[in-house]
Every structure is written in C-alpha cells, then in structure tokens.
Design a protein around this motif. Structure first.
Motif, PDB file in Angstrom:
ATOM      1  N   ALA A 221      32.475  39.364  55.225  1.00 24.75           N
ATOM      2  CA  ALA A 221      31.769  39.251  53.946  1.00 24.75           C
ATOM      3  C   ALA A 221      30.524  40.131  53.937  1.00 24.75           C
ATOM      4  N   ASP A 222      29.796  40.163  55.054  1.00 26.67           N
ATOM      5  CA  ASP A 222      28.622  41.036  55.156  1.00 26.67           C
ATOM      6  C   ASP A 222      29.031  42.498  55.007  1.00 26.67           C
ATOM      7  N   HIS A 223      30.171  42.843  55.585  1.00 29.80           N
ATOM      8  CA  HIS A 223      30.679  44.215  55.497  1.00 29.80           C
ATOM      9  C   HIS A 223      30.991  44.591  54.048  1.00 29.80           C
ATOM     10  N   VAL A 224      31.625  43.672  53.317  1.00 31.87           N
ATOM     11  CA  VAL A 224      31.937  43.920  51.910  1.00 31.87           C
ATOM     12  C   VAL A 224      30.655  44.010  51.087  1.00 31.87           C
ATOM     13  N   ALA A 225      29.713  43.114  51.353  1.00 33.81           N
ATOM     14  CA  ALA A 225      28.458  43.109  50.596  1.00 33.81           C
ATOM     15  C   ALA A 225      27.719  44.438  50.746  1.00 33.81           C
ATOM     16  N   ALA A 226      27.820  45.044  51.925  1.00 28.15           N
ATOM     17  CA  ALA A 226      27.129  46.308  52.180  1.00 28.15           C
ATOM     18  C   ALA A 226      27.674  47.451  51.330  1.00 28.15           C
ATOM     19  N   LEU A 227      28.864  47.288  50.776  1.00 27.75           N
ATOM     20  CA  LEU A 227      29.440  48.332  49.921  1.00 27.75           C
ATOM     21  C   LEU A 227      28.755  48.402  48.557  1.00 27.75           C
ATOM     22  N   GLY A 228      28.053  47.333  48.181  1.00 27.00           N
ATOM     23  CA  GLY A 228      27.361  47.326  46.907  1.00 27.00           C
ATOM     24  C   GLY A 228      28.276  47.247  45.697  1.00 27.00           C
ATOM     25  N   VAL A 229      29.425  46.609  45.876  1.00 24.60           N
ATOM     26  CA  VAL A 229      30.412  46.504  44.807  1.00 24.60           C
ATOM     27  C   VAL A 229      30.209  45.198  44.040  1.00 24.60           C
ATOM     28  N   THR A 230      30.318  45.249  42.718  1.00 28.55           N
ATOM     29  CA  THR A 230      30.269  44.020  41.928  1.00 28.55           C
ATOM     30  C   THR A 230      31.447  43.128  42.320  1.00 28.55           C
ATOM     31  N   THR A 231      31.133  41.892  42.678  1.00 27.46           N
ATOM     32  CA  THR A 231      32.155  40.988  43.212  1.00 27.46           C
ATOM     33  C   THR A 231      32.097  39.639  42.506  1.00 27.46           C
ATOM     34  N   VAL A 232      33.265  39.077  42.286  1.00 27.56           N
ATOM     35  CA  VAL A 232      33.392  37.749  41.690  1.00 27.56           C
ATOM     36  C   VAL A 232      34.250  36.900  42.622  1.00 27.56           C
TER      37      VAL A 232
ATOM     38  N   ARG B 198      36.703  51.575  49.715  1.00 25.84           N
ATOM     39  CA  ARG B 198      36.116  52.816  50.261  1.00 25.84           C
ATOM     40  C   ARG B 198      37.014  54.007  49.956  1.00 25.84           C
ATOM     41  N   ARG B 199      38.308  53.836  50.130  1.00 22.02           N
ATOM     42  CA  ARG B 199      39.243  54.929  49.869  1.00 22.02           C
ATOM     43  C   ARG B 199      39.214  55.347  48.402  1.00 22.02           C
ATOM     44  N   GLU B 200      39.207  54.360  47.505  1.00 22.44           N
ATOM     45  CA  GLU B 200      39.202  54.670  46.080  1.00 22.44           C
ATOM     46  C   GLU B 200      37.887  55.311  45.653  1.00 22.44           C
ATOM     47  N   ARG B 201      36.796  54.926  46.308  1.00 22.59           N
ATOM     48  CA  ARG B 201      35.499  55.543  45.993  1.00 22.59           C
ATOM     49  C   ARG B 201      35.501  57.019  46.354  1.00 22.59           C
ATOM     50  N   LEU B 202      36.146  57.364  47.458  1.00 21.39           N
ATOM     51  CA  LEU B 202      36.255  58.771  47.837  1.00 21.39           C
ATOM     52  C   LEU B 202      37.133  59.533  46.852  1.00 21.39           C
ATOM     53  N   ARG B 203      38.190  58.897  46.378  1.00 22.79           N
ATOM     54  CA  ARG B 203      39.098  59.559  45.437  1.00 22.79           C
ATOM     55  C   ARG B 203      38.439  59.805  44.087  1.00 22.79           C
ATOM     56  N   ASP B 204      37.674  58.835  43.603  1.00 13.94           N
ATOM     57  CA  ASP B 204      37.037  58.983  42.291  1.00 13.94           C
ATOM     58  C   ASP B 204      35.719  58.225  42.294  1.00 13.94           C
ATOM     59  N   PRO B 205      34.628  58.908  42.645  1.00 10.80           N
ATOM     60  CA  PRO B 205      33.319  58.235  42.718  1.00 10.80           C
ATOM     61  C   PRO B 205      32.825  57.738  41.375  1.00 10.80           C
ATOM     62  N   ARG B 206      33.435  58.192  40.270  1.00  9.45           N
ATOM     63  CA  ARG B 206      32.961  57.795  38.944  1.00  9.45           C
ATOM     64  C   ARG B 206      33.491  56.429  38.516  1.00  9.45           C
ATOM     65  N   GLN B 207      34.502  55.921  39.201  1.00  5.53           N
ATOM     66  CA  GLN B 207      35.051  54.607  38.839  1.00  5.53           C
ATOM     67  C   GLN B 207      34.057  53.491  39.158  1.00  5.53           C
ATOM     68  N   ARG B 208      34.045  52.474  38.304  1.00  7.07           N
ATOM     69  CA  ARG B 208      33.242  51.287  38.574  1.00  7.07           C
ATOM     70  C   ARG B 208      34.134  50.237  39.229  1.00  7.07           C
ATOM     71  N   PRO B 209      33.914  49.943  40.511  1.00  3.17           N
ATOM     72  CA  PRO B 209      34.775  48.964  41.180  1.00  3.17           C
ATOM     73  C   PRO B 209      34.332  47.529  40.903  1.00  3.17           C
ATOM     74  N   LEU B 210      35.306  46.669  40.769  1.00  2.00           N
ATOM     75  CA  LEU B 210      35.079  45.235  40.633  1.00  2.00           C
ATOM     76  C   LEU B 210      36.045  44.529  41.565  1.00  2.00           C
ATOM     77  N   LEU B 211      35.521  43.741  42.489  1.00  2.00           N
ATOM     78  CA  LEU B 211      36.343  42.977  43.427  1.00  2.00           C
ATOM     79  C   LEU B 211      36.407  41.531  42.947  1.00  2.00           C
ATOM     80  N   VAL B 212      37.630  41.034  42.782  1.00  3.12           N
ATOM     81  CA  VAL B 212      37.841  39.643  42.365  1.00  3.12           C
ATOM     82  C   VAL B 212      38.514  38.914  43.526  1.00  3.12           C
ATOM     83  N   LEU B 213      37.755  38.063  44.183  1.00  4.93           N
ATOM     84  CA  LEU B 213      38.252  37.321  45.344  1.00  4.93           C
ATOM     85  C   LEU B 213      38.655  35.921  44.901  1.00  4.93           C
ATOM     86  N   VAL B 214      39.928  35.592  45.081  1.00  8.29           N
ATOM     87  CA  VAL B 214      40.450  34.276  44.688  1.00  8.29           C
ATOM     88  C   VAL B 214      40.688  33.477  45.960  1.00  8.29           C
ATOM     89  N   THR B 215      39.858  32.469  46.201  1.00 12.61           N
ATOM     90  CA  THR B 215      39.912  31.733  47.462  1.00 12.61           C
ATOM     91  C   THR B 215      39.183  30.409  47.330  1.00 12.61           C
TER      92      THR B 215
END
Length: 243
Positions: free
Chosen positions: A187-198, A152-169
C-alpha cells in the motif's frame, strides 16, 4: 463536466509566445497583432522573433481507470466479479467517444493477474471478462503490486492520462507468511505513485473489522463503504472522480 487540459490538440482558446507551454501551431493573427503593437515610424510592419505567437488549445483529458478486485472467497466473490464486469462494460460504453481506458487486476489464491489490460474496446473487455474464476485465499499485497506495475507502465506509455485506481476489497490479507505486513508495504508503494485511489469496502457481516478503511488511510485514498458491491456503486465512484 470533464476536466480540461491545455495541450496541442482541441479547441483554440488563446495564444502565447513559444516556449511557455505545450508547443502549438503558429497563431498568425496574434503574431501580426504583436508586431503591429510595436512602434514602426509609419513604415511597413516587420516581424521579429519576439512577435511570434503560437496557439493555446484546450482539449479533454483522458482517464485510465484500473480496477483491482479481490476475487477470493466463494459465492460472494463470484457475484462481486459479475458486478465488476457490468461496471467495466458500462464505463467503456460511456467512453465510446472519448479516449478513456479501463483495465482489471484480480487477486486470489496465491497471486494476482492482469485479467484485462487497459483497453478502450467493449468487445475486448467482454471477451476477456467472460467466466472469471473466483475463490481461495486473499493475496492483497500481490494485487496492489500488480496494480502498481500496470500504472507505472501506462504512465510511461501516455503521461497525459489521468489514472484512477479503484480497489475493491474488505481489507483482509490471508495469503502467505506475513500477509498483513506485506500488504501494508505494498500500500505504501502504491501511495508513493501519487495516483488518485478509491477503496470500495465490501466488508459484510455483523462483525466489522474496519480493515479496508485503514487500508484507505494508508493509501491516501477515498473510502467508500457499501453494504453490497454493485455495478451502480462502482460506476458512480468512477464517474464522480473521472468527470
């Protein structure tokens, strides 16, 4: 090839009237052409506001790759963190001429920590990732919530960036009361962000519970089962989705 983005910087690919997209510089040739296309009765070409054309440019989107890694456990966790470090440094070297950022959240014991704030610097990453601690219980919910905060913080700093979350678990949540329920809510909270996640599933051993696969479904994420978490597997997962 990397995804292209229409914006105010990059290679000029056309022109359009102002107000129909990202603001650009005046495209003089196309402006004159638009004016000349109107009837003038043999007189001089006069410019009208509707003749104005601005340049449409095509640049490369930058990526934000945020790793969120389970650092709990013992020997396996220390080896896993070593592979994650190698993957991060490799990705930063690849992105030397681009504007990609890579960051790292780890979770272990009772909480999560932003070990590497998103950066483009290989030197910064190498220094921050030296000697990462490992061991203890698995506070999965805290890890997910910290990752969401960073995104969320990085999205405010630069909305043009494409975020990718890589969860290793491996999907286990063992820290604190109600750890499983809290991890699902996170997990529901993260999903609501609409970020591409692996989700890179590092579950090992003869008894497989499939928890990481279930977590991936909850996140709306791609699920990548690996027999062993490696820098090659992590780097490949990122490059395939951030190309």
């Amino acid at each position: 090839c990397r995804s292209r983005a229409v914006g105010t910087r990059g290679r000029r690919i056309g022109a359009q009237p102002p107000g129909r997209g990202p603001g650009g510089s005046l495209h003089l040739v196309e402006t004159v052409k638009a004016a000349a296309s109107r009837p003038h009765g043999g007189g001089r070409i006069g410019l009208l506001p509707r003749d104005l054309r601005v340049a449409v440019r095509e640049g490369q989107e930058s990526n934000l790759v945020l790793f969120c890694v389970d650092a709990s456990g013992s020997m396996a966790a220390r080896k896993r963190m070593g592979e994650v470090k190698t993957a991060i440094l490799s990705l930063l070297l690849d992105a030397y001429r681009r504007r990609d950022k890579v960051g790292l959240v780890t979770f272990r014991g009772t909480g999560a920590e932003l070990v590497l704030p998103p950066t483009r610097s290989v030197d910064t990453a190498a220094a921050r990732l030296d000697g990462l601690p490992a061991g203890g219980r698995t506070p999965l919910a805290e890890g997910l919530l910290e990752a969401a905060r960073v995104l969320r913080r990085e999205r405010l700093r630069d909305p043009r960036q494409r975020p990718l979350l890589v969860l290793v678990t491996d999907g286990r949540a063992t820290a604190g009361p109600g750890s499983v329920g809290r991890s699902l809510a996170a997990a529901d909270h993260v999903a609501a962000l609409g970020v591409t996640t692996v989700v890179v599933d590092g579950e090992s051993g003869p008894l497989r519970l499939g928890l990481a696969a279930g977590l991936a479904r909850r996140l709306g994420a791609d699920h990548i089962p690996v027999s062993e978490v490696s820098a090659a597997a992590l780097g490949g997962a990122v490059r395939e989705r951030a190309a």
